[in-house]
Design a protein around this motif. Sequence first.
Motif, mmCIF file in Angstrom:
data_model
loop_
_atom_site.group_PDB
_atom_site.id
_atom_site.type_symbol
_atom_site.label_atom_id
_atom_site.label_comp_id
_atom_site.label_asym_id
_atom_site.label_seq_id
_atom_site.Cartn_x
_atom_site.Cartn_y
_atom_site.Cartn_z
ATOM 1 N N GLY A 21 55.137 41.170 12.515
ATOM 2 C CA GLY A 21 53.810 40.648 12.760
ATOM 3 C C GLY A 21 53.526 40.076 14.140
ATOM 4 N N PHE A 22 54.464 40.092 15.045
ATOM 5 C CA PHE A 22 54.202 39.610 16.396
ATOM 6 C C PHE A 22 55.093 40.348 17.380
ATOM 7 C CE2 PHE A 22 57.344 36.824 14.523
ATOM 8 C CZ PHE A 22 58.332 36.753 15.468
ATOM 9 N N GLY A 23 54.712 40.280 18.649
ATOM 10 C CA GLY A 23 55.439 40.982 19.694
ATOM 11 C C GLY A 23 56.567 40.150 20.275
ATOM 12 N N CYS A 24 57.462 40.822 20.886
ATOM 13 C CA CYS A 24 58.614 40.189 21.521
ATOM 14 C C CYS A 24 58.184 39.439 22.782
ATOM 15 C CB CYS A 24 59.616 41.290 21.817
ATOM 16 S SG CYS A 24 60.595 41.099 23.267
ATOM 17 N N ALA A 25 58.794 38.303 23.037
ATOM 18 C CA ALA A 25 58.439 37.471 24.194
ATOM 19 C C ALA A 25 58.727 38.187 25.513
ATOM 20 C CB ALA A 25 59.199 36.155 24.135
ATOM 21 N N HIS A 26 59.795 38.954 25.563
ATOM 22 C CA HIS A 26 60.138 39.691 26.785
ATOM 23 C C HIS A 26 59.062 40.728 27.094
ATOM 24 C CE1 HIS A 26 62.379 42.686 29.246
ATOM 25 N NE2 HIS A 26 62.839 41.583 29.802
ATOM 26 N N ARG A 27 58.569 41.423 26.082
ATOM 27 C CA ARG A 27 57.513 42.422 26.280
ATOM 28 C C ARG A 27 56.223 41.743 26.735
ATOM 29 N NH1 ARG A 27 55.888 46.261 21.503
ATOM 30 N NH2 ARG A 27 57.898 47.130 22.009
ATOM 31 N N VAL A 28 55.910 40.605 26.148
ATOM 32 C CA VAL A 28 54.701 39.877 26.532
ATOM 33 C C VAL A 28 54.791 39.435 27.986
ATOM 34 C CG1 VAL A 28 53.376 37.771 26.119
ATOM 35 C CG2 VAL A 28 54.190 39.139 24.189
ATOM 36 N N SER A 34 60.595 46.078 25.041
ATOM 37 C CA SER A 34 60.813 44.973 24.115
ATOM 38 C C SER A 34 62.231 44.439 24.284
ATOM 39 C CB SER A 34 60.605 45.455 22.678
ATOM 40 O OG SER A 34 61.603 46.398 22.333
ATOM 41 N N CYS A 35 62.508 43.309 23.661
ATOM 42 C CA CYS A 35 63.841 42.701 23.740
ATOM 43 C C CYS A 35 64.910 43.663 23.223
ATOM 44 C CB CYS A 35 63.881 41.418 22.918
ATOM 45 S SG CYS A 35 62.659 40.191 23.395
ATOM 46 N N SER A 36 64.623 44.282 22.081
ATOM 47 C CA SER A 36 65.617 45.175 21.493
ATOM 48 C C SER A 36 65.805 46.436 22.335
ATOM 49 C CB SER A 36 65.232 45.539 20.058
ATOM 50 O OG SER A 36 63.954 46.126 20.009
ATOM 51 N N ARG A 37 64.743 46.938 22.912
ATOM 52 C CA ARG A 37 64.883 48.120 23.764
ATOM 53 C C ARG A 37 65.660 47.787 25.038
ATOM 54 N NH1 ARG A 37 60.044 51.907 26.146
ATOM 55 N NH2 ARG A 37 61.399 53.482 27.012
ATOM 56 N N LEU A 53 75.803 40.415 27.983
ATOM 57 C CA LEU A 53 75.652 39.350 28.982
ATOM 58 C C LEU A 53 74.355 39.501 29.767
ATOM 59 C CD1 LEU A 53 79.289 39.018 30.338
ATOM 60 C CD2 LEU A 53 78.023 37.356 28.988
ATOM 61 N N VAL A 54 74.070 40.710 30.218
ATOM 62 C CA VAL A 54 72.840 40.959 30.967
ATOM 63 C C VAL A 54 71.621 40.670 30.088
ATOM 64 C CG1 VAL A 54 71.441 42.808 31.992
ATOM 65 C CG2 VAL A 54 73.844 42.601 32.565
ATOM 66 N N THR A 55 71.684 41.090 28.829
ATOM 67 C CA THR A 55 70.576 40.853 27.909
ATOM 68 C C THR A 55 70.361 39.366 27.662
ATOM 69 O OG1 THR A 55 70.962 42.974 26.824
ATOM 70 C CG2 THR A 55 69.714 41.343 25.590
ATOM 71 N N SER A 56 71.438 38.634 27.461
ATOM 72 C CA SER A 56 71.278 37.201 27.183
ATOM 73 C C SER A 56 70.698 36.461 28.384
ATOM 74 C CB SER A 56 72.603 36.581 26.751
ATOM 75 O OG SER A 56 73.523 36.592 27.815
ATOM 76 N N VAL A 57 71.088 36.841 29.591
ATOM 77 C CA VAL A 57 70.535 36.200 30.788
ATOM 78 C C VAL A 57 69.051 36.549 30.938
ATOM 79 C CG1 VAL A 57 70.604 36.195 33.303
ATOM 80 C CG2 VAL A 57 72.719 36.033 32.003
ATOM 81 N N ALA A 58 68.702 37.816 30.743
ATOM 82 C CA ALA A 58 67.309 38.240 30.899
ATOM 83 C C ALA A 58 66.408 37.585 29.857
ATOM 84 C CB ALA A 58 67.207 39.754 30.804
ATOM 85 N N LEU A 59 66.872 37.520 28.626
ATOM 86 C CA LEU A 59 66.037 36.977 27.557
ATOM 87 C C LEU A 59 66.007 35.458 27.567
ATOM 88 C CD1 LEU A 59 66.822 39.435 24.652
ATOM 89 C CD2 LEU A 59 65.075 39.558 26.429
ATOM 90 N N LYS A 60 66.979 34.850 28.210
ATOM 91 C CA LYS A 60 66.980 33.389 28.327
ATOM 92 C C LYS A 60 65.772 32.929 29.131
ATOM 93 C CE LYS A 60 69.846 29.612 29.996
ATOM 94 N NZ LYS A 60 71.094 29.285 30.683
ATOM 95 N N HIS A 61 65.319 33.780 30.045
ATOM 96 C CA HIS A 61 64.197 33.429 30.901
ATOM 97 C C HIS A 61 62.856 33.883 30.331
ATOM 98 C CE1 HIS A 61 66.921 31.972 33.877
ATOM 99 N NE2 HIS A 61 67.603 33.090 33.794
ATOM 100 N N ALA A 62 62.858 34.427 29.124
ATOM 101 C CA ALA A 62 61.607 34.824 28.479
ATOM 102 C C ALA A 62 60.869 33.569 28.021
ATOM 103 C CB ALA A 62 61.904 35.730 27.284
ATOM 104 N N PRO A 63 59.553 33.647 27.900
ATOM 105 C CA PRO A 63 58.807 32.480 27.434
ATOM 106 C C PRO A 63 59.143 32.153 25.984
ATOM 107 C CG PRO A 63 57.396 34.397 27.559
ATOM 108 C CD PRO A 63 58.709 34.787 28.156
#
Length: 94
Positions: A21-28, A34-37, A53-63
Amino acid sequence: MKTFAIAAIDGYQRFISPYKGFGCAHRVRTGGASCSRFAKRAIASLGMIAGLLVTSVALKHAPPRHGSSRARKADQPRRHRRLPQPRKSQASPL
């Protein structure tokens, strides 16, 4: 391990993500993947450990996630603390 992780992400994208029901913060934030992609691409190209590791760093900075009490609306400006202004000296004219 890498194949299992990619298969798990595929399953999430197909069976869970469309119904949450909602979009991923990284995509927004980025307007892109998206986060999963993002995670799937990182794992496929870099391997399991480096991809995570790269994913966790990138998504850590998502809103903050959608619906969070800390979430900021896109049209609402960030509030910055004002720096104290220097006081004007009261020098008497000569």
